[in-house]
Design an enzyme around this catalytic site. Sequence first.
Site, short mmCIF file in Angstrom:
data_model
loop_
_atom_site.label_atom_id
_atom_site.label_comp_id
_atom_site.label_asym_id
_atom_site.label_seq_id
_atom_site.Cartn_x
_atom_site.Cartn_y
_atom_site.Cartn_z
N SER A 134 0.86 -1.19 0.00
CA SER A 134 0.00 0.00 0.00
C SER A 134 0.89 1.23 0.00
O SER A 134 2.06 1.15 0.38
CB SER A 134 -0.86 -0.01 1.27
OG SER A 134 -1.46 1.25 1.49
N TYR A 147 -2.20 -1.64 10.41
CA TYR A 147 -2.16 -1.76 8.95
C TYR A 147 -0.83 -1.24 8.41
O TYR A 147 -0.17 -1.88 7.59
CB TYR A 147 -3.33 -0.93 8.38
CG TYR A 147 -3.53 -1.01 6.88
CD1 TYR A 147 -4.42 -1.93 6.32
CD2 TYR A 147 -2.85 -0.14 6.02
CE1 TYR A 147 -4.62 -1.98 4.95
CE2 TYR A 147 -3.04 -0.19 4.65
CZ TYR A 147 -3.93 -1.10 4.12
OH TYR A 147 -4.13 -1.16 2.75
P1 NAD Z 1 -11.52 -6.00 -0.14
O1 NAD Z 1 -12.11 -5.85 1.21
O2 NAD Z 1 -12.36 -5.76 -1.34
O3 NAD Z 1 -10.83 -7.43 -0.29
C1 NAD Z 1 -10.14 -8.05 0.76
C2 NAD Z 1 -10.36 -9.53 0.64
O4 NAD Z 1 -9.66 -10.20 1.71
C3 NAD Z 1 -11.83 -9.91 0.75
O5 NAD Z 1 -12.13 -10.82 -0.29
C4 NAD Z 1 -11.92 -10.58 2.11
O6 NAD Z 1 -12.94 -11.56 2.18
C5 NAD Z 1 -10.53 -11.19 2.23
N1 NAD Z 1 -10.19 -11.50 3.62
C6 NAD Z 1 -10.33 -10.69 4.69
N2 NAD Z 1 -9.95 -11.34 5.80
C7 NAD Z 1 -9.56 -12.58 5.42
C8 NAD Z 1 -9.07 -13.72 6.13
N3 NAD Z 1 -8.93 -13.72 7.45
N4 NAD Z 1 -8.74 -14.83 5.42
C9 NAD Z 1 -8.91 -14.86 4.07
N5 NAD Z 1 -9.37 -13.82 3.36
C10 NAD Z 1 -9.70 -12.69 4.03
O7 NAD Z 1 -10.24 -5.04 -0.14
P2 NAD Z 1 -9.26 -4.50 -1.28
O8 NAD Z 1 -9.35 -3.03 -1.21
O9 NAD Z 1 -9.45 -5.20 -2.57
O10 NAD Z 1 -7.87 -4.90 -0.62
C11 NAD Z 1 -7.02 -5.91 -1.10
C12 NAD Z 1 -5.60 -5.61 -0.66
O11 NAD Z 1 -5.17 -4.38 -1.22
C13 NAD Z 1 -5.43 -5.47 0.85
O12 NAD Z 1 -4.22 -6.07 1.26
C14 NAD Z 1 -5.37 -3.97 1.04
O13 NAD Z 1 -4.64 -3.62 2.19
C15 NAD Z 1 -4.64 -3.56 -0.23
N6 NAD Z 1 -4.81 -2.16 -0.59
C16 NAD Z 1 -6.05 -1.66 -0.85
C17 NAD Z 1 -6.18 -0.32 -1.17
C18 NAD Z 1 -7.51 0.29 -1.47
O14 NAD Z 1 -7.57 1.51 -1.54
N7 NAD Z 1 -8.56 -0.46 -1.65
C19 NAD Z 1 -5.05 0.50 -1.26
C20 NAD Z 1 -3.80 -0.06 -0.99
C21 NAD Z 1 -3.71 -1.39 -0.65
#
Ligand code: NAD
Length: 252
Positions: A134, A147
């Site tokens: 991130s 985080y």
């Molecule tokens: P999201 O909530 O859409 O997806 C996260 C996924 O992780 C979901 O499918 C959820 O069911 C799964 N998950 C959560 N806890 C779990 C567990 N204990 N075991 C197995 N699966 C689990 O979120 P996203 O925004 O697509 O995020 C995905 C990644 O990208 C994360 O690591 C997040 O930190 C990173 N990220 C997101 C953003 C953003 O702005 N959305 C920015 C930077 C980084």
Amino acid sequence: PGTPRVALVTGTSSGIGEAVVNMLCQQGHQVLAVDFNEAGKTVAEAAGAAFFQADLTGGDACRAAVADAVKRFGHVDILVNNAGIQHVESIEAFAEDKWRRILDLMLTAPFLLMQAAWPYMREGQWGRIVNIASVHAQVASPGKAAYISAKHGLIGLTKTAALEGGESGITANALCPAYVRTPLVDSQIADQARMHGMEEQEVIEKIMLKNAAIKRLIDPSEVAALVAYLASDQAGAVTGSSWNIDLGWTAQ
Ligand code: NAD
């Protein structure tokens, strides 16, 4: 298209993980989507991927996920560590169990998954580890201690894996996106709007895009495209690096 590979992707029931599964399937790879949410099954099947349900905060679940990929497809070549959650609270009030859950899912699980997949990558002398970090692996914001610590740690793990994998054809890289339009961010927008008594659009513009040169949210497919590149044969010389997709946030 390059050689078809076996990919294990975590956190696939929505957002970035879903986009990555779609992209890797479209490229002809065999994909195992791993998520604790059963909705991931429908998403995986629609894309042509297999699904394994697991709560990745547990070590046995991480090892079982890799074992399932091996049972189905014979080996693992690509590992995309994407599953993540957020919890916003001051350090003073941050609950220990929330801290541990975030570190377990976002730092320990990537470590255990790469550990379990490593022998198969080494055996094939080809491996791609792509860690979704991130912008908060580069800079901090208040209220996100767990985080931000997990994501900074993931960069260290990525660099170590790059050094250890160099002689075995295994690369490891991290991606550092700013705000991507996913359910994780939608719920943050709603929370912040409530907290500050603002309209959601105002939260996006004034809070989320405050540091961005490009004033829009990122689309999950834009992140997936970079994952696909880093997982490809062409990216064989790229390792130990962190790729910002952050709308210019860290340029200042
Ligand atoms: P999201 O909530 O859409 O997806 C996260 C996924 O992780 C979901 O499918 C959820 O069911 C799964 N998950 C959560 N806890 C779990 C567990 N204990 N075991 C197995 N699966 C689990 O979120 P996203 O925004 O697509 O995020 C995905 C990644 O990208 C994360 O690591 C997040 O930190 C990173 N990220 C997101 C953003 C953003 O702005 N959305 C920015 C930077 C980084």
